[in-house]
Scaffold this active site. Structure first.
Site, short mmCIF file in Angstrom:
data_model
loop_
_atom_site.label_atom_id
_atom_site.label_comp_id
_atom_site.label_asym_id
_atom_site.label_seq_id
_atom_site.Cartn_x
_atom_site.Cartn_y
_atom_site.Cartn_z
N SER A 7 42.97 42.12 0.93
CA SER A 7 42.40 43.36 0.39
C SER A 7 43.33 43.91 -0.69
CB SER A 7 42.29 44.41 1.50
OG SER A 7 41.79 45.63 0.98
N TYR A 64 45.32 50.18 8.11
CA TYR A 64 44.62 49.03 7.51
C TYR A 64 45.54 48.36 6.49
CZ TYR A 64 40.93 46.40 5.10
OH TYR A 64 40.17 45.40 4.52
O1 NJP Z 1 33.06 42.78 7.20
P1 NJP Z 1 31.80 42.72 8.19
P2 NJP Z 1 33.29 42.15 5.74
N1 NJP Z 1 36.69 37.57 16.28
O2 NJP Z 1 32.05 43.81 9.15
C1 NJP Z 1 33.61 39.10 12.50
C2 NJP Z 1 37.94 42.20 4.15
N2 NJP Z 1 37.62 43.23 3.17
O3 NJP Z 1 32.51 40.93 5.56
O4 NJP Z 1 32.35 38.87 15.75
C3 NJP Z 1 35.88 36.86 15.47
O5 NJP Z 1 30.53 42.69 7.41
C4 NJP Z 1 32.21 39.67 12.62
O6 NJP Z 1 31.36 38.93 13.47
P3 NJP Z 1 31.10 39.28 15.05
C5 NJP Z 1 37.95 42.71 5.58
O7 NJP Z 1 39.18 43.30 5.91
C6 NJP Z 1 36.43 43.86 3.17
O8 NJP Z 1 33.18 43.23 4.73
O9 NJP Z 1 29.93 38.42 15.41
N3 NJP Z 1 35.14 37.40 14.51
C7 NJP Z 1 31.69 39.49 11.19
O10 NJP Z 1 31.22 38.17 11.01
C8 NJP Z 1 37.71 41.43 6.34
O11 NJP Z 1 38.93 40.77 6.57
C9 NJP Z 1 36.20 44.87 2.26
O12 NJP Z 1 30.85 40.75 15.11
C10 NJP Z 1 35.20 38.74 14.37
C11 NJP Z 1 32.94 39.68 10.35
O13 NJP Z 1 34.08 39.48 11.21
C12 NJP Z 1 36.85 40.59 5.39
O14 NJP Z 1 36.94 41.21 4.11
C13 NJP Z 1 37.18 45.23 1.35
C14 NJP Z 1 36.01 39.55 15.17
C15 NJP Z 1 33.05 41.08 9.76
O15 NJP Z 1 31.96 41.29 8.92
C16 NJP Z 1 35.38 40.50 5.80
O16 NJP Z 1 34.85 41.82 5.85
C17 NJP Z 1 38.39 44.57 1.37
C18 NJP Z 1 36.77 38.91 16.16
N4 NJP Z 1 37.56 39.61 17.00
C19 NJP Z 1 38.60 43.57 2.28
N5 NJP Z 1 35.84 40.84 14.80
C20 NJP Z 1 34.93 45.65 2.22
N6 NJP Z 1 33.87 45.21 2.91
O17 NJP Z 1 34.89 46.69 1.53
C21 NJP Z 1 34.95 40.82 13.79
O18 NJP Z 1 39.31 44.92 0.49
N7 NJP Z 1 34.56 39.56 13.52
#
Ligand code: NJP
Length: 235
Positions: free
Chosen positions: A133, A146
């Site tokens: 990020s 964060y």
């Molecule tokens: O997030 P979201 P993004 N074990 O909430 C999974 C970074 N980022 O795609 O487990 C395994 O739509 C969850 O799946 P589920 C951010 O920090 C974002 O935006 O089935 N999986 C889902 O597939 C992150 O590192 C922004 O609920 C786990 C996914 O993670 C990355 O981009 C800005 C889990 C999350 O999907 C992806 O974020 C930035 C676990 N314990 C950086 N917990 C932004 N969106 O603005 C969650 O600078 N997941």
């Protein structure tokens, strides 16, 4: 386009958002993709190997990496993407918020590398891409915890670059600003917030990952930062 033909990619957090878009982009470029998430959902990618995996659990990630190799015959690319965020004044964050960001973003990244690296070292062209990020490059207001978790990811990726470059593994941090996904909803973001309209899409980030992975093997991209034009730059 089949620039990644035959390569095998494991993507954490691939059930939705940036992870799902990245898996789709990599599959579109010919890669075999393994999708890890707690739900184990496949967001409609033909031929993908989707499996339940909680990145907070080292054994779960180890099983995911090993099952990927059993399924596809190897592992060439790890995308460390699963992540959570909670924004707000520091004292307004709950202990649960703090713990979850450390468990998922920090421990989850370490465990992913630990599980995947033995396999990546068997590949003749390996990559680790961390979806970190902008919050991993500078301190942002109301994102202290964060930021701490994302600085850890960038530090991990920078250090691994030194250790792994000569062993054929390239390491890259992709550092986005705001991306319109489910991320941080109810934890500092709301579906009606006007900023969402100007944010980047998950596909924008996926295309950046594809760009990183398809550079000729004689060089590597260490860090790539992206921000929506509507977002302030902190210098
Ligand atoms: O997030 P979201 P993004 N074990 O909430 C999974 C970074 N980022 O795609 O487990 C395994 O739509 C969850 O799946 P589920 C951010 O920090 C974002 O935006 O089935 N999986 C889902 O597939 C992150 O590192 C922004 O609920 C786990 C996914 O993670 C990355 O981009 C800005 C889990 C999350 O999907 C992806 O974020 C930035 C676990 N314990 C950086 N917990 C932004 N969106 O603005 C969650 O600078 N997941």
């Amino acid at each position: 386009m089949s620039m990644l033909q035959g390569r095998v990619a494991l993507i954490t957090g691939a059930s939705r958002g940036i992870g799902a878009a990245t898996a789709r982009a990599l599959a579109g470029a010919g890669a075999n993709v393994a999708l890890a998430s707690r739900s184990g959902a496949n967001p409609g990618i033909d031929g993908a190997f989707a499996r339940t995996c909680d990145v907070r659990d080292a054994a779960s990630l180890r099983a995911m990496a090993d099952a990927t190799v059993d399924h596809f015959g190897g592992l060439d690319i790890l995308v460390i993407n699963a992540g959570v965020g909670a924004y707000g004044p520091f004292l307004d964050l709950s202990l649960e918020d703090l713990d979850e960001m450390i468990e998922v973003n920090v421990k989850g990244a370490l465990y992913a590398v630990r599980a995947a690296l033995p396999h990546l070292l068997q590949s003749d062209a390996a990559d680790i891409v961390t979806i970190a990020s902008e919050a991993g490059r500078r301190g942002l207001p109301y994102e202290a915890a964060y930021c701490a978790s994302k600085f850890a990811q960038v530090g991990l990726t920078r250090a691994l670059d030194h250790e792994l470059r000569e062993r054929g593994v390239r390491c890259t941090s992709v550092c986005p600003g705001g991306v319109a996904t489910d991320f941080a909803m109810g934890h500092g973001r709301t579906p009606d917030m006007p900023q969402l309209a100007g944010m980047m899409s998950a596909t924008d980030i996926a295309e950046t990952v594809l760009f990183v992975l398809t550079r000729p093997r004689n060089h590597r991209i260490l860090e790539i930062a992206l921000r929506p034009v509507t977002e302030t730059s902190w210098g």
